[in-house]
Design an enzyme around this catalytic site. Structure first.
Site, PDB file in Angstrom:
ATOM      1  N   ASP A  69     127.810 -48.186  44.149  1.00 25.04           N
ATOM      2  CA  ASP A  69     128.586 -48.468  42.960  1.00 25.04           C
ATOM      3  C   ASP A  69     127.672 -48.600  41.738  1.00 25.04           C
ATOM      4  O   ASP A  69     127.051 -49.638  41.536  1.00 25.04           O
ATOM      5  CB  ASP A  69     129.316 -49.792  43.250  1.00 25.04           C
ATOM      6  CG  ASP A  69     130.322 -50.170  42.192  1.00 25.04           C
ATOM      7  OD1 ASP A  69     130.423 -49.463  41.198  1.00 25.04           O
ATOM      8  OD2 ASP A  69     130.996 -51.197  42.397  1.00 25.04           O
TER       9      ASP A  69
ATOM     10  N   ASP B 280     130.506 -44.071  35.553  1.00 24.28           N
ATOM     11  CA  ASP B 280     131.059 -44.942  36.591  1.00 24.28           C
ATOM     12  C   ASP B 280     131.366 -44.169  37.869  1.00 24.28           C
ATOM     13  O   ASP B 280     132.313 -43.377  37.910  1.00 24.28           O
ATOM     14  CB  ASP B 280     132.342 -45.584  36.048  1.00 24.28           C
ATOM     15  CG  ASP B 280     132.891 -46.642  36.984  1.00 24.28           C
ATOM     16  OD1 ASP B 280     132.180 -47.050  37.919  1.00 24.28           O
ATOM     17  OD2 ASP B 280     134.041 -47.064  36.782  1.00 24.28           O
TER      18      ASP B 280
END
Ligand SMILES: *[C@@H]1O[C@H](CO)[C@@H](O)[C@H](O)[C@H]1NC(C)=O
Ligand SMILES: *[C@@H]1O[C@H](CO)[C@@H](O)[C@H](O)[C@H]1NC(C)=O
Ligand SMILES: *[C@@H]1O[C@H](CO)[C@@H](O)[C@H](O)[C@H]1NC(C)=O
Ligand SMILES: *[C@@H]1O[C@H](CO)[C@@H](O)[C@H](O)[C@H]1NC(C)=O
Ligand SMILES: *[C@@H]1O[C@H](CO)[C@@H](O)[C@H](O)[C@H]1NC(C)=O
Ligand SMILES: *[C@@H]1O[C@H](CO)[C@@H](O)[C@H](O)[C@H]1NC(C)=O
Ligand SMILES: *[C@@H]1O[C@H](CO)[C@@H](O)[C@H](O)[C@H]1NC(C)=O
Ligand SMILES: *[C@@H]1O[C@H](CO)[C@@H](O)[C@H](O)[C@H]1NC(C)=O
Ligand SMILES: *[C@@H]1O[C@H](CO)[C@@H](O)[C@H](O)[C@H]1NC(C)=O
Ligand SMILES: *[C@@H]1O[C@H](CO)[C@@H](O)[C@H](O)[C@H]1NC(C)=O
Ligand SMILES: *[C@@H]1O[C@H](CO)[C@@H](O)[C@H](O)[C@H]1NC(C)=O
Length: 435
Positions: A305, A100
């Site tokens: 992202d 992430d």
């Protein structure tokens, strides 16, 4: 997360220690890929697509919540899409972790569990690891948590709580142990959360999470100069049978490996300066360009992202972009679809749509032009439809969030390098199945 897809069960990675430091290279798999441990073959592709869409939207909604509800600064984007395999402790215990780029902390579920979500692999037991160490509450890593998000436990041990924007939390002891990305060799001693209470949406997400953000607790920050402050990834499409790659150190450098490398500076965003924010200046659709203007024209307007799915654009910008794409495609759209996509066509028109799909170039600051292909802009959410994989998102007026969110679909089949020394991100088109 955004971070990512493929052949996990074979020998997945190679780890080599070079004279100049670590060079890490491991495979990364989308959670819905046939190669993911979380693959459920009885769920249809359209259901997976719908779920991905829902996850993507809930991420953006959560971020808005984040602004208006004044949640604590530790709260970061949570939902993850791509998983990587790590080994923790001595002897090493295999864990699947979300990769992430939207958060920092590395953590795994730990025994004893007050509350752990189900995971397939056995849960890490720090008492069985000969190299596990507790981290003191007076230590620097413990101070990296915001006020009230770490505290002194029994014997001055650092206890932490880390929350994500969807209200998922992990709570436990801050520890230190060997992390090995190849399952052999000695690995690196890293600070991580040994999570005894882990709640929220982590099920299906493996046994933990590896934060690749820019804050001090992330994997990339902890390895620091050992990996030359660099990592890169190359993501294969969601349902591909190949694996993508995540590389750190010397191998992460993409400048030599490909033609057409472009670079753009990033700034840091989010409460903990975790997020990598790019400056998107416009997109060209065929011969027309939509430029940022008004609310969406600012430095650091675009969050990159790995944990999000689609390309989100501020609504007024989206409207102009959609109109140009619609105009180029020139076939009758299917109106009023119930799948949540904004622009869809009949699958019968796929050939025409592919032929007519305009050149799509994203312009980032510093002259970095990234050429997207139809695979980055089109999604097949159900058998009879073909839809635009871009969505509008409300302008975020607080300045903490984003007007553009570059999820992982627009990053597929690019090598994307994060250089934390030069503070820039580079893109190079690639076939990630061969990477
Ligand atoms: C797979 O998906 C089906 C249909 O949604 C569900 O009934 C089943 O429980 C799932 N299996 C697992 C192991 O999650
Ligand atoms: C941890 O889990 C236990 C058992 O479910 C619960 O009693 C306790 O309140 C939890 N602690 C936190 C900080 O969530
Ligand atoms: C931290 O906790 C103390 C005592 O519970 C409270 O007074 C203070 O407002 C909290 N600070 C933050 C930033 O939440
Ligand atoms: C998170 O929790 C807060 C407080 O309980 C609640 O108001 C909010 O709706 C929750 N957010 C999500 C995404 O569930
Ligand atoms: C691992 O550590 C041991 C003991 O320090 C050392 O003898 C060995 O060479 C190391 N192995 C590798 C692959 O670095
Ligand atoms: C992946 O492999 C499985 C089993 O070999 C096969 O059924 C499936 O069609 C393949 N998927 C793709 C996208 O090639
Ligand atoms: C774009 O402009 C060039 C040069 O003016 C022209 O030849 C071409 O047809 C235009 N393309 C489209 C899609 O309008
Ligand atoms: C964008 O388009 C939608 C649908 O046509 C419209 O309702 C909305 O007002 C437009 N928003 C902006 C900011 O242009
Ligand atoms: C769209 O679908 C909804 C529910 O299926 C229906 O009530 C509405 O009239 C439809 N709108 C148009 C423009 O067809
Ligand atoms: C697509 O083609 C099939 C077979 O010719 C036809 O039955 C169907 O109605 C078409 N769908 C649309 C939306 O035009
Ligand atoms: C990418 O590489 C894979 C594996 O070698 C190959 O099957 C595929 O055709 C390649 N894709 C493109 C677009 O070249």
């Amino acid at each position: 997360m955004n971070a990512l897809i493929v052949l996990f069960l074979l020998s997945l990675f190679s780890l080599s220690t070079l004279i100049n430091g670590l060079s890490l290279n491991f495979d990364i798999v989308h959670r819905d890929s046939p190669l993911s441990p979380f693959h459920n073959s009885s769920i249809s592709l359209s259901e997976l697509a719908r779920n991905a869409r829902l996850r993507s939207l809930s991420r953006s909604n959560r971020r808005q919540l984040l602004q208006t509800d004044m949640l604590p600064p530790i709260i970061v984007q949570g939902e993850g899409e791509y998983l990587m395999r790590i080994y923790v402790g001595s002897p090493p215990v295999e864990s699947w972790a979300i990769a992430d780029t939207g958060s920092d902390l590395i953590w795994v579920q730990c025994l004893p569990c007050n509350k752990c979500y189900p995971q397939d692999a056995s849960i890490f037991n720090p008492l069985k690891s000969s190299t596990y160490q507790v981290v003191s509450c007076n230590s620097q890593p413990c101070s990296f948590f915001p006020k009230n998000y770490s505290a002194c436990g029994i014997s001055s041990q650092c206890i932490y709580v880390y929350g994500y924007a969807d209200n998922s939390t992990t709570f436990g002891d801050l520890g230190k142990d060997m992390f090995n990305f190849g399952g052999n060799g000695n690995g690196s001693l890293l600070v991580f959360g040994c999570g005894h209470n882990n709640t929220g949406t982590f099920s299906r997400k493996g046994s933990g999470l590896v934060g690749l953000g820019a804050g001090p607790l992330s994997l990339v920050s902890q390895l620091g100069s050992q990996i030359d402050h660099k990592f890169s990834y190359c993501l294969v499409p969601y349902f591909s049978n190949y694996t993508g790659k995540l590389k750190m150190g010397q191998e992460a450098d993409i400048s030599a490996s490909s033609n057409g490398v472009v670079s753009t500076p990033y700034t840091l965003g989010g409460g903990q300066n975790t997020n990598y924010m790019l400056t998107l200046e416009g997109v060209s659709i065929g011969n027309n360009t939509v430029e940022t203007s008004g609310v969406n024209k600012r430095e650091g307007n675009a969050l990159i992202d790995s944990g999000a799915t689609f390309f989100l654009m501020e609504t007024s910008f989206y409207n102009k972009t959609e109109a140009l794409i619609k105009n180029s495609i020139g076939v009758q759209e299917v109106k009023n679809v119930s799948n949540g996509f904004n622009l869809c066509y009949s699958n019968n028109d796929t050939k025409t749509i592919m032929n007519n799909f305009p050149d799509f170039v994203v312009h980032y600051k510093g002259g970095a032009d990234v050429h997207l292909k139809p695979e980055h802009n089109i999604f097949f959410p159900q058998d009879d439809l073909i839809c635009l994989a871009i969505f509008p998102v409300d302008h975020d007026s607080s300045g903490l969030g984003f007007d553009f969110d570059i999820g992982n679909i627009p990053q597929i089949n690019f090598q994307v390098e994060y250089d934390l020394g030069a503070k820039q991100i580079s893109f190079a088109p690639a076939n990630c199945s061969n990477y």
